[in-house]
Enzyme design. Structure first.
Site, PDB file in Angstrom:
ATOM      1  N   GLY A 252       0.825  -1.197   0.000  1.00  0.00           N
ATOM      2  CA  GLY A 252       0.000   0.000   0.000  1.00  0.00           C
ATOM      3  C   GLY A 252       0.858   1.246   0.000  1.00  0.00           C
ATOM      4  O   GLY A 252       0.610   2.203  -0.727  1.00  0.00           O
ATOM      5  N   ALA A 253       1.905   1.211   0.840  1.00  0.00           N
ATOM      6  CA  ALA A 253       2.842   2.325   0.934  1.00  0.00           C
ATOM      7  C   ALA A 253       4.074   1.832   1.678  1.00  0.00           C
ATOM      8  O   ALA A 253       4.064   0.756   2.280  1.00  0.00           O
ATOM      9  CB  ALA A 253       2.204   3.514   1.658  1.00  0.00           C
ATOM     10  N   GLU A 255       7.492   3.302   4.148  1.00  0.00           N
ATOM     11  CA  GLU A 255       7.938   4.428   4.966  1.00  0.00           C
ATOM     12  C   GLU A 255       9.387   4.829   4.776  1.00  0.00           C
ATOM     13  O   GLU A 255      10.026   5.333   5.703  1.00  0.00           O
ATOM     14  CB  GLU A 255       7.704   4.098   6.445  1.00  0.00           C
ATOM     15  CG  GLU A 255       8.548   2.948   7.007  1.00  0.00           C
ATOM     16  CD  GLU A 255       7.894   1.594   6.947  1.00  0.00           C
ATOM     17  OE1 GLU A 255       8.312   0.697   7.697  1.00  0.00           O
ATOM     18  OE2 GLU A 255       6.954   1.423   6.144  1.00  0.00           O
ATOM     19  N   GLU A 289       2.267   6.129   7.381  1.00  0.00           N
ATOM     20  CA  GLU A 289       3.665   6.140   6.921  1.00  0.00           C
ATOM     21  C   GLU A 289       4.476   7.213   7.630  1.00  0.00           C
ATOM     22  O   GLU A 289       5.662   7.009   7.939  1.00  0.00           O
ATOM     23  CB  GLU A 289       3.716   6.346   5.404  1.00  0.00           C
ATOM     24  CG  GLU A 289       2.987   5.282   4.599  1.00  0.00           C
ATOM     25  CD  GLU A 289       3.379   3.866   4.984  1.00  0.00           C
ATOM     26  OE1 GLU A 289       4.574   3.621   5.222  1.00  0.00           O
ATOM     27  OE2 GLU A 289       2.481   2.998   5.051  1.00  0.00           O
ATOM     28  N   GLU A 311       4.729  -1.642  13.020  1.00  0.00           N
ATOM     29  CA  GLU A 311       3.442  -1.573  12.333  1.00  0.00           C
ATOM     30  C   GLU A 311       2.259  -1.340  13.262  1.00  0.00           C
ATOM     31  O   GLU A 311       1.339  -0.600  12.925  1.00  0.00           O
ATOM     32  CB  GLU A 311       3.226  -2.841  11.505  1.00  0.00           C
ATOM     33  CG  GLU A 311       4.269  -3.059  10.417  1.00  0.00           C
ATOM     34  CD  GLU A 311       4.316  -1.921   9.404  1.00  0.00           C
ATOM     35  OE1 GLU A 311       3.379  -1.098   9.373  1.00  0.00           O
ATOM     36  OE2 GLU A 311       5.288  -1.856   8.640  1.00  0.00           O
TER      37      GLU A 311
END
Length: 843
Positions: A252-253, A255, A289, A311
Site C-alpha cells: 500500500g505504501a 515508509e 507512513e 506496524e
C-alpha cells in the site's frame, strides 16, 4: 536452528553508494563501498541476482564466494577491526516491484516509465551489496547516474547536494536501516510546502495526474508532521518528507525515510469528486507512513520478530493523528469497522500467528506481514494501552523511548519499560499476554446463585485446541468491576445490587477497544436488548459484531441473529449500517444462488434497506450530514442485492444520463450505478466500454469503481474474456491482479473460471508476484469464497504440496480450517437459518 546473522560478521557504519542505471539495457551497475568494523575474518554481505566483479578490503583485492544456501557472498577479509570493503557489481532491473524496478504508465496514449525502489523486507540486497538486516544501521551517501533525459526529476531519502558529470550526489543520511533507502527518477509532477519547523513537504506523481490530485495529501502530510513533532515531543530529524506515488507498487505504501512511496490509489485523489471514505483512507495511509518516520525509522526493531513494534504503533497513530487533524470525521469509528473487525475474525482461527513471532530464517520474514494481526490486532493492543495510560502518560513514555533509542534499535520490552515509567501499571506484564499468545478470549458473563460471574476462555471459529491460555483483560465495564480480569473466573458479587447501582443493563468492553468478545447469558442479554435501540453507535456495532462472531464459532445460532437485524435497519449511523450488513452478508453462505432461500434472503435485504433508500435517495443532497453520505452506499448496495425494482430503475436512469461522462458521476454512488448496469444490462459492448475507460483513466478511484463493476458480469463468455486479461499487464497490472481475481472468484458465475485459472497459472503467478509479501493473500481470497465439501477437497488437492513454501505454509493451513468450518457451519445451520429468514419476512 537460527540462521547466522550477517551483522555478527561485520558492523557497517557508512555506505558510499554509486549506482549507474541503464534503462535501455534493463540493468544497472555500481560500487558499494562500506566503512565499518569487521567482527570475523570471513565477512558475510547480502546480495541477490548480482554479478560481482571485484571485492577489495582496504584497497586490496580479496577472494569471495557466493553462498549456496543464502543470499550473499563470503568475503575472506583476512582481518578484523576497522576496514573499508568495496564491491563492484552489476544486476538486472526487475519487473517484480522489488529492488530497483520500472513502473509503467501512459500520458495521452504514450507509454512511459518511472524508476523506483522497494527494499522492505530484504530487497536492498537486490540494489547494492549490504548487510541487509534492520540492526545494521549506517549512514548512506548516494551517487546516482542514469540515462537521463531533459525534464526528469531525481529523488532520494535526502536532498540533492550537487550534479557532476551527469552524476547526482545526495546529502548523507542519518543512521538508518538498509530497507529504508530509496530513490526514484523520471518525469514527475509535484507540489511542495514547508512545516512550521521548516521541513520541506512534497507530493510527487507521474505527469499522468493533475496538480489538484496532489493537494489533499500534501495538506495531510504537512499537518501530520507538525502533529507528530508535538505529540512525540521529538523533532522530525530530516530536512524533507517527500511522498511519491508509483504507478506500480506491490504494497500500500512504504515508509522510506524522507522519501515515502505509495500506491497511487493511497496518495492521489480528485478533491472535486471523491468519497469521504476515500479521503479517510488516503489520510490514514499517509499518517501511518509518517508515524513510521519515528516508529520504525528513528527507532527500528532489532529483528523482524518485533515487526509489530513498527506496524502496530503506526496503525494506532494513524487514527490518533487523523482524529486530531480532522475531528469531524470521527475516524475512530473507522477503526471499529476495519481494524477491529479484521482482527477479531482472523485471530479466532486456530494456528494464527501471535503479534510477536519468533523468526529465525529470513525466508520466513515476509510471512509475518499478516495485516489482521501485526497491523490490526497489534494496534488494538496499543489502543488498550492508551486507554489504560491516557494521552499525557503515553506522550511522556514515548518521549523517553525516543530519547533513549533514537537512531538505534529496540525491542518490545524497551517500549514497555519506557511507558511503565509514566504509570503505576506493569504494562509489560499486561501486554505480554496479548502479544506473545495467539488468539483472544470470549468472556462468559452469567448470573449464578444470584451472583454475576465471569469466565474467560480462548475463542475459536472452527476447531481449536484448548491449551489453557489466559489473558490480562481490561474489562471496561459500565458498572462497578475490577479494571483488569487476571483470573480464569471472577465473581463480581450480587447481580441485583450491581444492576440497581448502575441503573442500566450491565455490559463489558464498553467502547469495543479491548480485544475480546462477550457471551451474555439470557438474563443479561434480554436486559441489554431492551436498551439496544438507545445504545451509542459503537455499542450497537459491538452487539452485532459479537453476535456474528459467536454464531461463526457455533456458540450462538445465526438463526437467532436474524431477528436482531430488524432493530437496526433504520439506524442513521454508518458504522451501525456497516455492522448490520456485514452480519447480513454472512447469511448469504446459507442461501445457494437461485434457490428459494436466496430469493427470501434478497427479500430480507430489500426489507432492511427500503425505508433508508426512500429517506436518502440515490443522489447526494447539498448540505446532508456526513452520516447520511456514508450510510447511502450500504443501503444502495443492499437494495440492489434485494432486487428492488425502483432502485434498479433509478440506477439505470442515472447511468444513461452519465453514459458519456461516467468519470463525472458522483463517486459516492458511481460503483453501484456501474454494478447495476453490468448485472442487469450487461453486454460485450458494455464490458469493452468499461475496460477502455479503465485503461484510459489515471484516477485510481474511478479505476476501482470500474473494476468492481466489470467483474460482476453474469455472462460466461464475458467472464472468460475478463480472465484472459489477468496475464496481460497492459490491462491488469500485477499490483491489481488480486482484486480482479477476487472479484471474478466471488461471482458465482465466475467462480469456476477463476479457480481453474489460478490452478493452471500458479507457476506464472508465483514468478510474477511470488516475491511480494502479499502473495499469500491470493489463498486468503480463496478461503473467503469456498463453502462446499467439493471445493474443500479441491483446495487440499491443490495446496497441500505447497506447504513447503515458508511464505505460504501458515496461510494454507489456516485457510483449510476456515473453509472446513464454513462447510460444517452450513451443514449444521442452513435449515434453521433459512427458516428464520423466511419467518422474518412474515412479520
Amino acid at each position: 536452528m537460527a540462521v547466522k546473522r550477517f551483522y555478527e560478521t561485520f558492523h557497517p557504519d557508512h555506505y558510499d553508494l554509486y549506482i549507474d542505471v541503464d534503462r535501455a539495457a534493463r540493468s544497472f551497475s555500481g560500487t558499494s563501498t562500506i566503512h565499518g568494523e569487521i567482527q570475523e575474518e570471513t565477512v558475510l554481505v547480502h546480495q541477490k541476482y548480482m554479478t560481482i566483479s571485484k571485492v577489495t578490503v582496504d584497497g586490496k583485492e580479496v577472494p569471495f564466494t557466493f553462498g549456496d544456501d543464502f543470499e550473499g557472498i563470503k568475503i575472506e577479509a583476512g582481518k578484523t577491526g576497522e576496514a573499508v570493503i568495496a564491491i563492484d557489481y552489476s544486476a538486472p532491473l526487475t519487473d517484480t516491484m522489488m529492488g530497483i524496478y520500472p513502473s509503467y504508465y501512459q500520458v495521452d496514449g504514450v507509454k512511459k516509465e518511472l524508476i523506483g525502489t522497494q527494499f522492505e523486507t530484504t530487497f536492498a540486497r537486490e540494489a547494492f551489496p549490504c548487510v541487509d538486516e534492520p540492526e545494521a544501521k549506517a549512514t548512506f551517501s548516494l551517487a546516482l547516474k542514469f540515462d537521463e533525459h531533459e525534464g526528469e526529476t531525481v529523488l532520494a531519502n535526502m536532498p540533492e547536494d550537487r550534479v557532476e558529470n551527469g552524476v547526482h550526489y545526495f546529502k548523507e543520511t542519518v543512521r538508518m536501516s538498509s530497507y529504508l533507502v530509496a530513490f526514484a527518477f523520471g518525469e514527475m509532477r509535484s507540489l511542495t510546502t514547508h512545516t512550521k519547523s521548516g521541513v520541506l513537504i512534497g507530493v510527487y506523481s507521474t505527469q499522468a495526474h493533475t496538480e489538484k490530485e496532489l493537494t489533499f495529501s500534501l495538506d495531510i502530510a504537512k499537518r501530520a508532521i507538525e502533529f507528530y513533532e508535538d505529540f512525540y515531543q521529538t523533532p522530525y530529524p530530516l530536512p524533507q518528507s517527500l511522498q511519491l506515488a508509483l504507478p506500480d507498487f506491490s504494497a500500500g505504501a512504504m515508509e522510506n525515510w524522507g522519501l515515502v512511496t505509495y500506491r497511487e490509489a493511497y496518495l492521489l485523489l480528485d478533491p472535486d469528486n471523491t468519497t469521504l471514505e476515500m479521503k479517510k483512507l488516503v489520510a490514514t495511509v499517509v499518517t501511518h507512513e509518517l508515524a513510521h518516520q519515528w516508529f520504525g525509522d528513528l527507532v527500528t526493531m532489532e529483528w523482524w520478530d518485533n515487526l509489530w513494534l513498527n506496524e502496530s504503533f503506526a496503525n494506532m497513530m494513524e487514527y490518533l493523528s487523523v482524529d486530531h487533524l480532522e475531528p469531524n470525521w470521527h475516524i475512530w469509528e473507522m477503526f471499529q469497522t476495519s481494524e477491529a473487525a479484521a482482527a477479531l475474525t482472523r485471530d479466532a482461527t486456530d494456528g494464527v500467528q501471535s503479534v510477536h513471532v519468533e523468526v529465525n530464517d529470513p525466508a520466513e520474514i515476509d510471512a509475518l506481514f499478516d495485516g489482521a494481526i501485526v497491523y490490526a490486532k497489534g494496534s488494538r493492543m496499543l489502543v488498550m494501552v492508551r486507554s489504560l495510560l491516557g494521552d499525557e502518560a503515553l506522550r511522556k513514555g514515548l518521549k523517553r523511548y525516543f530519547d533513549k533509542h533514537k537512531f538505534g534499535n529496540a525491542a518490545g520490552d524497551d517500549l514497555w519499560d519506557a511507558l511503565s515509567t509514566a504509570t503505576d501499571l506493569n504494562i509489560g506484564e499486561i501486554m505480554h499476554t496479548w502479544l506473545d499468545q495467539p488468539g483472544y478470549p470470549v468472556v462468559n458473563a452469567f448470573v449464578e446463585d444470584g451472583h454475576l460471574k465471569l469466565t474467560q476462555k480462548q475463542f475459536f471459529i472452527g476447531e481449536g485446541k484448548e491449551v489453557g491460555r489466559k489473558w490480562e483483560i481490561p474489562l471496561n465495564a459500565n458498572f462497578k468491576a475490577p479494571k483488569i480480569m487476571s483470573d480464569v473466573e471472577l465473581d463480581l458479587g450480587d447481580y441485583q445490587a450491581l444492576r440497581a447501582e448502575a441503573g442500566h443493563a450491565l455490559r463489558l468492553n464498553v467502547g469495543n477497544n479491548s480485544h475480546f468478545i462477550v457471551k451474555y447469558d439470557q438474563t443479561l442479554m434480554d436486559d441489554i436488548m431492551k436498551e439496544a435501540k438507545d445504545l451509542d453507535p459503537v455499542s450497537q456495532l459491538q452487539l452485532l459484531q459479537d453476535l456474528r462472531l459467536l454464531a461463526e464459532g457455533k456458540q450462538a445460532s445465526y438463526a437467532d441473529v436474524v431477528p436482531v437485524l430488524e432493530l437496526f435497519k433504520n439506524s442513521e449511523s454508518h458504522i451501525v449500517n456497516d455492522a448490520l450488513y456485514t452480519t447480513a452478508d454472512k447469511l448469504r453462505q446459507f442461501a445457494p444462488a437461485g434457490s428459494e432461500a436466496d430469493k427470501n434472503l434478497r427479500a430480507l435485504y430489500n426489507d432492511l434497506s427500503k425505508d433508508q433508500v426512500a429517506r436518502l435517495g440515490w443522489l447526494p443532497k447539498a448540505g446532508e450530514s456526513d452520516e447520511d453520505i456514508q450510510t447511502r452506499p450500504y443501503v444502495l448496495s443492499a437494495s440492489l442485492y434485494g432486487r428492488n425494482a425502483d432502485s434498479e430503475k433509478q440506477a439505470h436512469e442515472i447511468y444513461v444520463e452519465y453514459a458519456d461522462k461516467l468519470a463525472e458521476l458522483s463517486a459516492d454512488i458511481r460503483p453501484y450505478v456501474l454494478i447495476n448496469e453490468v448485472e442487469n444490462y450487461g453486454s460485450s459492448e458494455l464490458t469493452d466500454k468499461l475496460i477502455g475507460l479503465y485503461q484510459a483513466t489515471s484516477d485510481p478511484s474511478f479505476k476501482m469503481d470500474l473494476e468492481a463493476a466489470i467483474v460482476k458480469s453474469k455472462d460466461e463468455g464475458e467472464l472468460k474474456k475478463i480472465v484472459s486479461w489477468f496475464k496481460n499487464a497492459e490491462i491488469v497490472k500485477p499490483q491489481d491482479l488480486r482484486g480482479w481475481f477476487s472479484g471474478v472468484l466471488s461471482n458465482p458465475a465466475g467462480e469456476q473460471l477463476a479457480w481453474d485459472w489460478i490452478r493452471d497459472e500458479w507457476a506464472w503467478l508465483e514468478k510474477t508476484v511470488g516475491g511480494d509479501m502479499e502473495f499469500a493473500t491470493f489463498i486468503t481470497v480463496i478461503s473467503r469464497v469456498f463453502k462446499t465439501k467439493e471445493r474443500y477437497d479441491e483446495y487440499n488437492a491443490f495446496f497441500t504440496d505447497k506447504e513447503s513454501n515458508m511464505l505460504l505454509n501458515r496461510e494454507i493451513k489456516m485457510d483449510r480450517k476456515v473453509i472446513a468450518n464454513r462447510v460444517d457451519l452450513i451443514a449444521s445451520e442452513q435449515a434453521d437459518v433459512n427458516a428464520a429468514v423466511a419467518a422474518a419476512l412474515q412479520k
